[in-house]
Design a protein around this motif. Structure first.
Motif, short mmCIF file in Angstrom:
data_model
loop_
_atom_site.label_atom_id
_atom_site.label_comp_id
_atom_site.label_asym_id
_atom_site.label_seq_id
_atom_site.Cartn_x
_atom_site.Cartn_y
_atom_site.Cartn_z
N TYR A 38 0.85 -1.19 0.00
CA TYR A 38 0.00 0.00 0.00
C TYR A 38 0.89 1.25 0.00
N THR A 39 0.58 2.18 -0.90
CA THR A 39 1.34 3.42 -1.04
C THR A 39 0.45 4.59 -0.67
N ALA A 40 0.88 5.36 0.31
CA ALA A 40 0.17 6.60 0.68
C ALA A 40 0.86 7.76 -0.02
N GLU A 41 0.09 8.56 -0.74
CA GLU A 41 0.63 9.71 -1.46
C GLU A 41 -0.06 10.97 -0.98
N ALA A 42 0.73 11.92 -0.52
CA ALA A 42 0.20 13.21 -0.04
C ALA A 42 0.67 14.31 -0.98
N SER A 43 -0.23 15.19 -1.37
CA SER A 43 0.13 16.29 -2.28
C SER A 43 -0.45 17.59 -1.76
N ASN A 44 0.13 18.71 -2.21
CA ASN A 44 -0.41 20.01 -1.84
C ASN A 44 -0.76 20.82 -3.09
N ALA A 45 -1.26 22.02 -2.90
CA ALA A 45 -1.75 22.83 -4.01
C ALA A 45 -0.64 23.24 -4.96
N ALA A 46 0.59 23.26 -4.46
CA ALA A 46 1.72 23.65 -5.31
C ALA A 46 2.23 22.49 -6.17
N GLY A 47 1.64 21.31 -6.00
CA GLY A 47 2.05 20.17 -6.80
C GLY A 47 3.12 19.31 -6.17
N ALA A 48 3.57 19.66 -4.96
CA ALA A 48 4.58 18.85 -4.29
C ALA A 48 3.93 17.55 -3.79
N VAL A 49 4.70 16.46 -3.87
CA VAL A 49 4.16 15.14 -3.53
C VAL A 49 5.14 14.41 -2.61
N ALA A 50 4.60 13.70 -1.63
CA ALA A 50 5.39 12.82 -0.76
C ALA A 50 4.67 11.47 -0.71
N SER A 51 5.44 10.40 -0.54
CA SER A 51 4.83 9.07 -0.51
C SER A 51 5.51 8.18 0.52
N SER A 52 4.80 7.15 0.95
CA SER A 52 5.32 6.18 1.89
C SER A 52 4.63 4.85 1.62
N GLU A 53 5.32 3.73 1.90
CA GLU A 53 4.78 2.41 1.60
C GLU A 53 4.78 1.50 2.81
N THR A 54 3.87 0.55 2.81
CA THR A 54 3.89 -0.55 3.77
C THR A 54 3.33 -1.78 3.08
N THR A 55 3.79 -2.94 3.47
CA THR A 55 3.35 -4.18 2.84
C THR A 55 2.64 -5.06 3.86
N VAL A 56 1.50 -5.59 3.47
CA VAL A 56 0.76 -6.54 4.28
C VAL A 56 0.89 -7.91 3.63
N THR A 57 1.54 -8.82 4.35
CA THR A 57 1.73 -10.17 3.84
C THR A 57 0.54 -11.03 4.22
N VAL A 58 -0.05 -11.69 3.22
CA VAL A 58 -1.20 -12.55 3.45
C VAL A 58 -0.74 -14.00 3.37
#
Length: 669
Positions: A124-144
């Motif tokens: 799962y990738t979380a992506e955060a962005s703002n009005a200026a177009g800047a983007v940050a992301s973070s990941e975590t994996t869930v093993t089934v």
């Protein structure tokens, strides 16, 4: 901006934002303040014609860049189970979580939680962005994993020793693991512990005389007792402040230990050689020099640096909360020794298992008279098993005093079955047995589905101040674990080992929701805050008894945290603060090699693991055990990494050291 031209008759500068400037024929310098990226064109003109030059000034937004982190409550789940993702974002206008399985979720600008039910291992990738177009992301994996994998566990053994924090025992695991090459898992990843090896020269506490004590290495295996009761635990987090808005300073450990020793000496109730009236013992730590067996086993198998005790108090409340899935129904003190209350009528794991037809057994190490279990120990209650199970009224179905020698009821038998020649109590030997029976059951592969091992109170439980060396307790645990590893029971067993509560020594991780990562090194990556597990077990909160005498649900003193309406616990109940981190290890043929878990849990996670395995995924005793992680991240049921267990070192002794290390007056450094 500087413009030069030695042959022009005129120089004119225009900006793509509509600005215009006239300069002398030789050019010059102008100051510009564009609000957005702008291209400036300089045109120089004379009688022969004109020529141009351009420059672009890029304007970046003054809005701070967004940040985002994402974590899963469980990094491993079984097929058909759900997991909870926690996302924290700042400086964002939009937050979206996408899964490698094609799923997508839109969260608020600050993040939030999302329940997911992946059918296969998903990143799962979380992506955060703002009005200026800047983007940050973070990941975590869930093993089934396969739901059938967990069914390979036939026996869960749970043992708690006494009164040490994670930093006090395992704070120096990292350099030990690194030096031996035991920090890399079978998956090739490096696993580090949130310890104190990088904090030795920065962490300090102050005593009442204005002296600061830094962390230091103990030279003794015996120290004066500390206190971790309700008042002391809150005082350790913040020396004088119990308010809901209190700073989380972790500055009261020395003060608490100092006060405990002085109070003990003044009252004449020390019961041992108390020498440390400054409280400096609270800042001492051990390493592999004394704890060679523990360090080896914790490094080979798995350890958690986010395993807390469930209650900010001492042993008995924590052990009761463990058995009941997280509740004492409002009590913060020892209901027997402090409150003088009768046995408590609270549902518990033993009752839950009995109702589901699942086998269980409590193995006790000593009797209430301090003798080894399975031997005669004087008369009366001295022969009774020393187990906190007796704090619960349900225990009377399986063990109770019988001074009149009346016929035993139900499934119980006269206590001579376990060596009490006076037959002073009745006992069900299939559910309550001395530790010697554990060794027989292990050897014969007749362990129950769930076994709880009561430590040897005052004998070999490692409790400070009992004039016992921690080496005695380590040797006892080594006997228990080694017997399992070389037995036919090993193939289907999981052994959870921990300590019932912190006991008073320093630990740097605040057990406070919203603050648990404040002193954690960022190099460890994103670690979930403990707010996911710090929930009230039920509707019972700490309270002051109206008549001043403790009742079944109220036993706060007027000076206790929670007595004032502005206190954190008065507003948030038991969810305001957990107990401190404790040393631990997970030993099993299924345990991942050299693994370190950062997923928050308390003792009731073991109860939840037992419920999941032997009753069902929806089974729970309280709201506290219901929210615990499933602990599957500790295991590889397919690879079975430790099908052949390692050969651990013999625990060190005074003989192997060549001197007596049990000298409380020689603490260090």
């Amino acid at each position: 901006m500087t413009v030069t031209d030695s042959k022009a008759a005129s120089v004119h500068v225009t900006g793509s934002n509509g600005t215009s400037y006239n300069l002398p024929y030789s050019g010059g310098t102008i100051t510009v303040s564009p609000s957005s990226t702008t291209t400036y064109t300089a045109t120089a003109t004379n009688s022969s014609g004109s020529t141009t030059a351009q420059t672009t000034i890029t304007v970046t937004s003054s809005t701070p860049n967004p940040t985002v982190s994402i974590s899963a409550q469980n990094s491993s789940i079984s097929q058909g189970s759900s997991d909870t993702l926690t996302v924290t974002a700042a400086n964002a206008t939009k937050v979206v979580v996408t899964g490698s399985d094609g799923s997508s979720y839109t969260l608020s600008a600050t993040g939030g939680t999302e329940t997911v039910t992946p059918t296969a291992t998903t990143t799962y990738t979380a992506e955060a962005s703002n009005a200026a177009g800047a983007v940050a992301s973070s990941e975590t994996t869930v093993t089934v994993g396969s739901a059938a994998g967990e069914s390979a566990v036939q026996h869960v053994v749970f043992m708690l020793q006494e009164n040490h924090t994670f930093d006090n025992y395992f704070g120096m695991l990292n350099p030990y693991r690194h030096s031996n090459g035991w920090d890399i898992g079978d998956d090739g990843k490096k696993y580090d512990v949130d310890g104190i090896d990088d904090k030795l020269n920065t962490i300090k506490n102050e005593d009442d005389e204005g002296t600061y004590y830094y962390l230091y290495k103990f030279r003794t295996t015996c120290i004066d007792d500390d206190s971790s009761d309700w008042l002391a635990s809150y005082g350790d987090v913040n020396r004088y402040n119990f308010a809901a808005t209190r700073p989380i300073n972790m500055d009261g450990f020395v003060h608490t230990s100092e006060g405990y020793a002085k109070s003990c000496l003044a009252s004449g109730t020390c019961g041992g050689a108390y020498t440390d009236t400054t409280g400096e013992r609270a800042m001492g730590y051990y390493d592999q020099g004394f704890l060679n067996y523990y360090y080896y086993m914790a490094s080979q198998f798995a350890v958690s640096d986010r395993w807390f005790s469930p209650v900010s108090s001492k042993s008995v409340p924590n052990r009761i909360a463990t058995f009941t899935g997280g509740t004492t129904q409002g009590l913060v003190h020892d209901p027997g020794n402090n409150d003088h209350l009768p046995q408590l009528n609270i549902n518990n794991i033993f009752e839950e298992l009995q109702g589901a037809g699942v086998s269980w057994k409590v193995y006790y190490t000593v009797t209430q008279g301090g003798c080894l279990g399975g031997s005669a120990c004087g008369s009366g209650n001295n022969n009774l098993p020393d187990t906190t199970f007796l704090s619960l009224s349900y225990s009377t179905h399986f063990v109770y005093a019988n001074a009149s020698h009346a016929a035993c009821t139900g499934t119980t038998q006269p206590s001579s079955v376990w060596g009490d020649t006076s037959n002073s109590y009745c006992v069900d030997p299939n559910h309550i047995a001395p530790l010697s029976q554990y060794y027989t059951d292990v050897k014969n592969n007749t362990l129950p589905a769930f076994a709880f091992i009561e430590s040897g109170s005052g004998t070999n439980d490692e409790h400070p101040g009992s004039e016992q060396s921690i080496l005695t307790g380590q040797a006892e645990v080594a006997n228990v674990v080694n017997a399992l590893m070389v037995s036919p029971s090993w193939a289907g067993s999981v052994f959870f080992f921990g300590y019932d509560e912190g006991g008073g020594p320093y630990d740097h991780v605040p057990p406070v929701p919203g603050h648990s990562n404040e002193y954690t090194d960022s190099s460890l990556g994103s670690i979930p805050d403990i707010s996911s597990i710090a929930v009230n077990a039920d509707s019972y909160n700490p309270c002051v008894p109206s008549g001043g005498t403790p009742t079944t649900h109220c036993d706060l003193y007027s000076s206790d945290p929670g007595a004032k309406s502005t206190d954190a616990t008065a507003q948030q109940g038991f969810a305001a603060q957990l107990g401190f981190r404790v040393p631990n290890m997970v030993v099993s043929p299924f345990t991942r090699r050299h693994y370190v878990s950062h997923i928050p849990m308390d003792h009731t996670a073991i109860i939840k693991f037992v419920e999941n395995r032997f009753i069902g995924s929806s089974a729970h005793l309280t709201a506290r055990d219901a929210v615990q992680p499933n602990l599957l991240d500790f295991f590889d049921f397919t690879g079975k990494p430790w099908a052949t267990p390692p050969t651990p070192p013999a625990p060190v002794t005074a003989t192997s050291l060549g001197y007596n290390p049990c000298l409380p007056q020689s603490m260090g450094p």
